[in-house]
Design an enzyme around this catalytic site. Structure first.
Site, PDB file in Angstrom:
ATOM      1  N   THR A  73     104.147 106.048  37.318  1.00 57.42           N
ATOM      2  CA  THR A  73     104.542 104.969  36.399  1.00 57.42           C
ATOM      3  C   THR A  73     105.997 105.160  35.982  1.00 57.42           C
ATOM      4  O   THR A  73     106.779 104.198  35.960  1.00 57.42           O
ATOM      5  CB  THR A  73     103.619 104.958  35.163  1.00 57.42           C
ATOM      6  N   ASN A 151      95.143 100.331  45.137  1.00 56.29           N
ATOM      7  CA  ASN A 151      94.287 101.342  44.516  1.00 56.29           C
ATOM      8  C   ASN A 151      92.838 100.884  44.370  1.00 56.29           C
ATOM      9  O   ASN A 151      91.929 101.698  44.356  1.00 56.29           O
ATOM     10  CB  ASN A 151      94.848 101.742  43.146  1.00 56.29           C
ATOM     11  N   GLN A 181      98.844 105.668  46.249  1.00 61.66           N
ATOM     12  CA  GLN A 181      97.536 105.859  46.898  1.00 61.66           C
ATOM     13  C   GLN A 181      97.657 106.313  48.344  1.00 61.66           C
ATOM     14  O   GLN A 181      96.639 106.559  48.989  1.00 61.66           O
ATOM     15  CB  GLN A 181      96.707 104.563  46.822  1.00 61.66           C
ATOM     16  N   GLY A 204     101.569 113.112  41.391  1.00 63.48           N
ATOM     17  CA  GLY A 204     100.930 114.321  41.911  1.00 63.48           C
ATOM     18  C   GLY A 204      99.412 114.338  41.815  1.00 63.48           C
ATOM     19  O   GLY A 204      98.729 114.869  42.689  1.00 63.48           O
ATOM     20  N   HIS A 205      98.880 113.722  40.751  1.00 60.97           N
ATOM     21  CA  HIS A 205      97.441 113.942  40.501  1.00 60.97           C
ATOM     22  C   HIS A 205      96.525 113.183  41.450  1.00 60.97           C
ATOM     23  O   HIS A 205      95.313 113.344  41.395  1.00 60.97           O
ATOM     24  CB  HIS A 205      97.093 113.622  39.041  1.00 60.97           C
ATOM     25  N   CYS A 329      87.394  98.380  34.046  1.00 57.79           N
ATOM     26  CA  CYS A 329      86.899  99.462  33.198  1.00 57.79           C
ATOM     27  C   CYS A 329      88.049 100.217  32.565  1.00 57.79           C
ATOM     28  O   CYS A 329      87.949 100.664  31.438  1.00 57.79           O
ATOM     29  CB  CYS A 329      86.020 100.411  33.987  1.00 57.79           C
TER      30      CYS A 329
HETATM   31  N1  PLP Z   1     100.320 102.946  41.350  1.00 62.32           N
HETATM   32  C1  PLP Z   1      99.099 103.013  41.881  1.00 62.32           C
HETATM   33  C2  PLP Z   1      98.809 102.298  43.163  1.00 62.32           C
HETATM   34  C3  PLP Z   1      98.093 103.747  41.253  1.00 62.32           C
HETATM   35  O1  PLP Z   1      96.878 103.811  41.794  1.00 62.32           O
HETATM   36  C4  PLP Z   1      98.398 104.400  40.036  1.00 62.32           C
HETATM   37  C5  PLP Z   1      97.346 105.134  39.307  1.00 62.32           C
HETATM   38  O2  PLP Z   1      96.179 104.823  39.413  1.00 62.32           O
HETATM   39  C6  PLP Z   1      99.701 104.308  39.534  1.00 62.32           C
HETATM   40  C7  PLP Z   1     100.635 103.570  40.217  1.00 62.32           C
HETATM   41  C8  PLP Z   1     100.106 104.990  38.268  1.00 62.32           C
HETATM   42  O3  PLP Z   1      99.990 106.372  38.403  1.00 62.32           O
HETATM   43  P1  PLP Z   1     100.237 107.309  37.127  1.00 62.32           P
HETATM   44  O4  PLP Z   1      99.238 106.878  36.107  1.00 62.32           O
HETATM   45  O5  PLP Z   1     100.002 108.671  37.630  1.00 62.32           O
HETATM   46  O6  PLP Z   1     101.608 107.063  36.667  1.00 62.32           O
END
Ligand code: PLP
Length: 406
Positions: A73, A151, A181, A204-205, A329
């Site tokens: 983000t 996602n 993703q 990273g997560h 959700c």
């Molecule tokens: N972009 C996509 C396609 C995602 O799936 C996500 C998280 O689900 C994000 C951006 C945002 O990731 P983060 O919350 O680690 O910043």
């Protein structure tokens, strides 16, 4: 109770190898990487090495083109607002209707602050139309932001081709892709197939590093104003003392992901395909969202007609199966997912969607457990549905008619 974690698109478990790689920087090597004395050298070295590792993972780009951030983000905010601030003469942005909120909400914000934003539609499979994309590009287009894979549905966009078209139309158009993703799942070759992409973000997560670290690739020469100022770190492009342990963890995670990605991908795809085929065979009136499109090998987004996805999730949870229903959700609202709405999923199915996303730690046992539980959960919920005839295990005739019209 047997459990199955099927929400790997939300986050992934931290790999033990990643924890091990982070450990020294929580303990003996706690120093500030900017400190001038020798004892702080290992911390500075860890960041340098991590930058080289991530640069290698992205197809051998220059390490100076990698910025470490706190998450995708942040990377996406830095890319979009940074591009807008650096290029005030261009006032048009192209994106898609199905981006993650990390892009969508920024684009809506830009639209409110008098930029013109084109939100490209998708078809019933979740695909973009190339001609519509080409028609959307304008002489004042500043940036195109198209995610690499969705996602919620796992649908993959041909960002390589879109970026090439954008650059051939006008080399000054910036191309940003959200690879959150796909990092660790699909090749990200920024010197090869993705050589027209200027900016790429990931977190990273989603690939077994901890939450709180991400990266942004910024191609050399791409005009971008720093988003976080107040320090010299990251070449003055992202101020703030670096999160050394997490950066070391991210580098270890990309190494792990890439070391065996072909075998891991094949294994995960086999599990997903088995899950998908099993559910389609055992649950009547379901559809796979994104069917017919290129999809990530780990993602199954399935809509069960005539019941609520939230109900399914609730009951799956009581059997130790953890999944999600896409954006509804997470936002805590009952609004159907913006992605499924953009795909024009029929109203009898849009509320009944469940996302099952697998990862490297899933097993055949997880798939078997889910195949055993899911049909029972659906049958229980449908018994309560006014549209369902449990005796025939089919929709009632008036509901059949709704399906025909769907
Ligand atoms: N972009 C996509 C396609 C995602 O799936 C996500 C998280 O689900 C994000 C951006 C945002 O990731 P983060 O919350 O680690 O910043």
């Amino acid at each position: 109770m047997r459990t199955a974690y099927l929400d790997n698109n939300a986050t992934t478990a931290i790999a033990p190898e990643v924890r091990e790689a982070m450990e020294p920087y929580f303990a003996a090597e706690y120093f500030n990487p900017s400190s001038a004395y020798e004892r702080a050298m290992p911390a500075a070295q860890a960041i340098k090495k991590a930058r080289e590792t991530v640069a290698g993972f992205l197809g051998g780009v220059d390490p100076s083109e990698i910025l470490f951030t706190s998450c995708a983000t942040e990377s996406l905010n830095a890319a979009l607002y940074g591009a807008v601030r650096a290029n005030p003469a261009r006032r048009h942005v192209v994106t898609t209707a199905v981006e993650h909120p990390a892009v969508l909400e920024i684009c809506k914000d830009l639209a409110r602050s008098d930029l013109d934003v084109t939100f490209l539609p998708v078809d019933r499979s979740g695909n973009l139309d190339l001609r519509t994309f080409i028609r959307a590009l304008r002489p004042d287009t500043l940036i195109v932001a198209v995610m690499h894979a969705n996602n919620e549905t796992g649908v993959i966009f041909p960002v390589e081709e879109l970026a090439r078209i954008a650059k051939e139309t006008d080399p000054a158009i910036l191309f940003l892709t959200d690879a959150t993703q796909t990092a660790g799942k699909l090749p990200l070759d920024l010197r090869g197939t993705m050589s027209h992409v200027d900016l790429l973000a990931f977190s990273g997560h989603k690939l077994h590093a901890p939450k709180g670290v991400g990266a942004l690739f910024v191609r050399r020469g791409a005009p971008l104003r720093p988003f976080m100022i107040g320090g010299h770190q990251e070449g003055g492009r992202r101020a703030g003392t670096e999160n050394v342990p997490y950066i070391a963890g991210l580098a270890r995670a990309v190494e792990l992901a890439w070391a065996d990605h072909v075998a891991t991908e094949a294994r995960i795809r086999r599990l997903r395909d088995r899950l998908e085929a099993g559910l389609l065979a055992s649950v009547p009136c379901v559809e796979v969202n994104g069917q017919g499109a290129a999809r990530l090998p780990n993602t199954l987004n399935i809509s069960v007609h005539f019941i609520e996805g939230e109900g399914i999730l609730y009951q799956l949870n009581s059997h130790g199966i953890w999944a999600s229903s896409g954006s509804a959700c997470t936002s805590g609202s009952l609004e159907p997912s913006h992605v499924l709405r953009a795909m024009q999923v029929p109203f009898t199915a849009i509320h009944g969607s469940v996302r099952l996303s697998l990862g490297r730690y899933n097993s055949d046992g997880d798939v078997e457990h889910t195949l055993e539980v899911f049909p029972r959960v659906v049958a229980n919920l449908r018994r309560l549905s006014p549209y369902w005839d449990p005796a025939r295990d089919r929709p009632r005739p008036e509901a059949e008619a709704m399906l025909q019209g769907a």
